[in-house]
Design a protein around this motif. Sequence first.
Motif, PDB file in Angstrom:
ATOM      1  N   ASN A  46       0.865  -1.174   0.000  1.00 40.08           N
ATOM      2  CA  ASN A  46       0.000   0.000   0.000  1.00 40.08           C
ATOM      3  C   ASN A  46       0.900   1.222   0.000  1.00 40.08           C
ATOM      4  OD1 ASN A  46      -1.685   2.247   0.839  1.00 40.08           O
ATOM      5  ND2 ASN A  46      -3.211   0.734   1.474  1.00 40.08           N
ATOM      6  N   LYS A  47       1.027   1.874  -1.161  1.00 41.21           N
ATOM      7  CA  LYS A  47       1.984   2.969  -1.291  1.00 41.21           C
ATOM      8  C   LYS A  47       1.625   4.170  -0.421  1.00 41.21           C
ATOM      9  CE  LYS A  47       3.620   1.716  -5.902  1.00 41.21           C
ATOM     10  NZ  LYS A  47       3.825   2.153  -7.295  1.00 41.21           N
ATOM     11  N   ILE A  48       0.331   4.334  -0.126  1.00 47.02           N
ATOM     12  CA  ILE A  48      -0.075   5.436   0.742  1.00 47.02           C
ATOM     13  C   ILE A  48       0.355   5.160   2.185  1.00 47.02           C
ATOM     14  CG2 ILE A  48      -2.040   6.708   1.697  1.00 47.02           C
ATOM     15  CD1 ILE A  48      -3.488   6.285  -0.943  1.00 47.02           C
ATOM     16  N   GLU A  49       0.125   3.936   2.623  1.00 49.50           N
ATOM     17  CA  GLU A  49       0.516   3.548   3.982  1.00 49.50           C
ATOM     18  C   GLU A  49       2.033   3.415   4.108  1.00 49.50           C
ATOM     19  OE1 GLU A  49      -1.024   3.199   6.742  1.00 49.50           O
ATOM     20  OE2 GLU A  49      -3.107   2.543   6.465  1.00 49.50           O
TER      21      GLU A  49
ATOM     22  N   GLU B  41       6.231 -10.083  11.250  1.00 49.88           N
ATOM     23  CA  GLU B  41       5.103 -10.426  10.393  1.00 49.88           C
ATOM     24  C   GLU B  41       4.048  -9.332  10.499  1.00 49.88           C
ATOM     25  OE1 GLU B  41       3.886 -14.399  11.405  1.00 49.88           O
ATOM     26  OE2 GLU B  41       5.310 -15.265   9.989  1.00 49.88           O
ATOM     27  N   GLY B  42       4.438  -8.146  10.116  1.00 53.70           N
ATOM     28  CA  GLY B  42       3.561  -6.991  10.173  1.00 53.70           C
ATOM     29  C   GLY B  42       4.377  -5.726  10.002  1.00 53.70           C
ATOM     30  N   GLY B  43       3.681  -4.619   9.827  1.00 48.70           N
ATOM     31  CA  GLY B  43       4.376  -3.358   9.659  1.00 48.70           C
ATOM     32  C   GLY B  43       3.519  -2.183  10.092  1.00 48.70           C
ATOM     33  N   ALA B  44       4.181  -1.070  10.420  1.00 49.24           N
ATOM     34  CA  ALA B  44       3.504   0.165  10.803  1.00 49.24           C
ATOM     35  C   ALA B  44       3.363   1.055   9.585  1.00 49.24           C
ATOM     36  CB  ALA B  44       4.302   0.876  11.903  1.00 49.24           C
ATOM     37  N   GLY B  45       2.181   1.642   9.411  1.00 46.85           N
ATOM     38  CA  GLY B  45       1.930   2.473   8.251  1.00 46.85           C
ATOM     39  C   GLY B  45       1.817   3.944   8.584  1.00 46.85           C
ATOM     40  N   ASN B  46       1.669   4.755   7.574  1.00 41.21           N
ATOM     41  CA  ASN B  46       1.509   6.194   7.774  1.00 41.21           C
ATOM     42  C   ASN B  46       0.212   6.517   8.514  1.00 41.21           C
ATOM     43  OD1 ASN B  46       3.889   7.104   6.553  1.00 41.21           O
ATOM     44  ND2 ASN B  46       2.997   6.940   4.516  1.00 41.21           N
TER      45      ASN B  46
ATOM     46  N   MET C 243      17.128  -2.919  12.237  1.00 40.15           N
ATOM     47  CA  MET C 243      16.312  -1.941  11.550  1.00 40.15           C
ATOM     48  C   MET C 243      15.065  -1.666  12.388  1.00 40.15           C
ATOM     49  SD  MET C 243      18.336  -1.778   8.956  1.00 40.15           S
ATOM     50  CE  MET C 243      19.555  -2.809   8.145  1.00 40.15           C
ATOM     51  N   GLU C 244      14.583  -0.444  12.313  1.00 41.28           N
ATOM     52  CA  GLU C 244      13.502  -0.003  13.200  1.00 41.28           C
ATOM     53  C   GLU C 244      12.180   0.125  12.474  1.00 41.28           C
ATOM     54  OE1 GLU C 244      11.643   0.434  16.096  1.00 41.28           O
ATOM     55  OE2 GLU C 244      13.695   0.759  16.763  1.00 41.28           O
ATOM     56  N   PHE C 245      11.084  -0.278  13.131  1.00 38.32           N
ATOM     57  CA  PHE C 245       9.773  -0.166  12.514  1.00 38.32           C
ATOM     58  C   PHE C 245       8.987   1.010  13.062  1.00 38.32           C
ATOM     59  CE2 PHE C 245       8.763  -2.463  16.363  1.00 38.32           C
ATOM     60  CZ  PHE C 245       7.527  -1.969  16.730  1.00 38.32           C
ATOM     61  N   MET C 246       9.386   1.572  14.193  1.00 34.13           N
ATOM     62  CA  MET C 246       8.615   2.657  14.777  1.00 34.13           C
ATOM     63  C   MET C 246       8.786   3.925  13.965  1.00 34.13           C
ATOM     64  SD  MET C 246       9.613   1.910  18.682  1.00 34.13           S
ATOM     65  CE  MET C 246       9.577   0.234  19.297  1.00 34.13           C
ATOM     66  N   GLN C 247       7.793   4.749  13.956  1.00 32.14           N
ATOM     67  CA  GLN C 247       7.837   5.906  13.099  1.00 32.14           C
ATOM     68  C   GLN C 247       6.844   6.966  13.560  1.00 32.14           C
ATOM     69  OE1 GLN C 247       6.280   4.256   9.378  1.00 32.14           O
ATOM     70  NE2 GLN C 247       5.477   2.767  10.798  1.00 32.14           N
ATOM     71  N   ASN C 248       7.018   8.141  13.040  1.00 34.27           N
ATOM     72  CA  ASN C 248       6.064   9.211  13.249  1.00 34.27           C
ATOM     73  C   ASN C 248       5.027   9.085  12.138  1.00 34.27           C
ATOM     74  OD1 ASN C 248       4.617  11.610  13.326  1.00 34.27           O
ATOM     75  ND2 ASN C 248       6.393  12.823  13.912  1.00 34.27           N
ATOM     76  N   ILE C 249       3.850   8.549  12.438  1.00 30.32           N
ATOM     77  CA  ILE C 249       2.889   8.196  11.398  1.00 30.32           C
ATOM     78  C   ILE C 249       2.260   9.422  10.751  1.00 30.32           C
ATOM     79  CG2 ILE C 249       2.336   5.992  12.469  1.00 30.32           C
ATOM     80  CD1 ILE C 249      -0.195   7.243  13.560  1.00 30.32           C
ATOM     81  N   THR C 250       2.474  10.599  11.310  1.00 26.84           N
ATOM     82  CA  THR C 250       1.891  11.795  10.722  1.00 26.84           C
ATOM     83  C   THR C 250       2.830  12.476   9.733  1.00 26.84           C
ATOM     84  OG1 THR C 250       2.702  13.179  12.538  1.00 26.84           O
ATOM     85  CG2 THR C 250       0.507  12.214  12.762  1.00 26.84           C
TER      86      THR C 250
END
Length: 275
Positions: free
Chosen positions: A49-52, A81-86, A217-224
């Motif tokens: 999902n390119k937006i996420e 087995e998962g990821g954080a999106g925007n 590698m890190e999965f956490m992010q600022n989703i905004t």
Amino acid sequence: MQAYFLRPRHCVFTIPEELRSFFLNDRSLLGELFYSVRDAILYMFSKMNKIENFTPGFVCVLHSFGRDLKWNPHIHALISEGGAGNITPWRIVKHFDYTFLRNSFRKVLLNRMSKHIGPSFKKVKNEMYTKHSNGFYVRVKPNSCTPDKTIKYITRYICRPVIAASRIDKYDGYSVTFHYSRHEDDALVTETVPLLVFIKRLIVHIPENISKSFDTMEFMQNITSKKKISENAFPVRNVGSYVPYLIWKQSILLTFGYDPLRCPKCGTSMLVLEV
């Protein structure tokens, strides 16, 4: 989210035999191998999902030898087995696109090697696309064991010797006999080689002072306000550019039960000097 972050998928990224000598003669290419694996994984999650632009968490471990002790650099990766999106905090991902990973890993690695080596690599690069039309081998099958066993299996690779003493069957002063289970069919193979050949197979795996055997590698992010993938966007050492360190600290504390900023020796809290 925590349950699936703790259920990593064990994947193995292997380079063709024809390319191994390049990494032996120039150890700095091993860094390109890490980056190539990283990019292939991130592209696979991002294209869902390119937006996420989903981002997983993963740990990569370099393994430079095969079971026969010969030079065979490859990467073992633990991928969430998962990821954080925007927008979405966390999405479970059970299906890993095997075909995409193979082709993406081949493309990224060959491009990085070409840029690093120069025009002399062009012929080899073209041959790799012809000989390996289905991409480079990537093992992405679901784990058959529990997450804790998978993690213990991977951590052994960080400090594991090239060969255990239990696999050396005989030494007569001139030659060494050892055994291993062949990867293709798990058959037991016994091999006898001259002493100097055996020593050569061992010392070729001694890492250089500037090299590293694993990366996180890190999965956490600022989703905004998530940034685009860049050369240094995902290593944990640059985590501050992606997420406020307090959120990172709290997440580690809740997930693993320890404060990542507390010194394990003196017990004092460390400060984040650069974000």
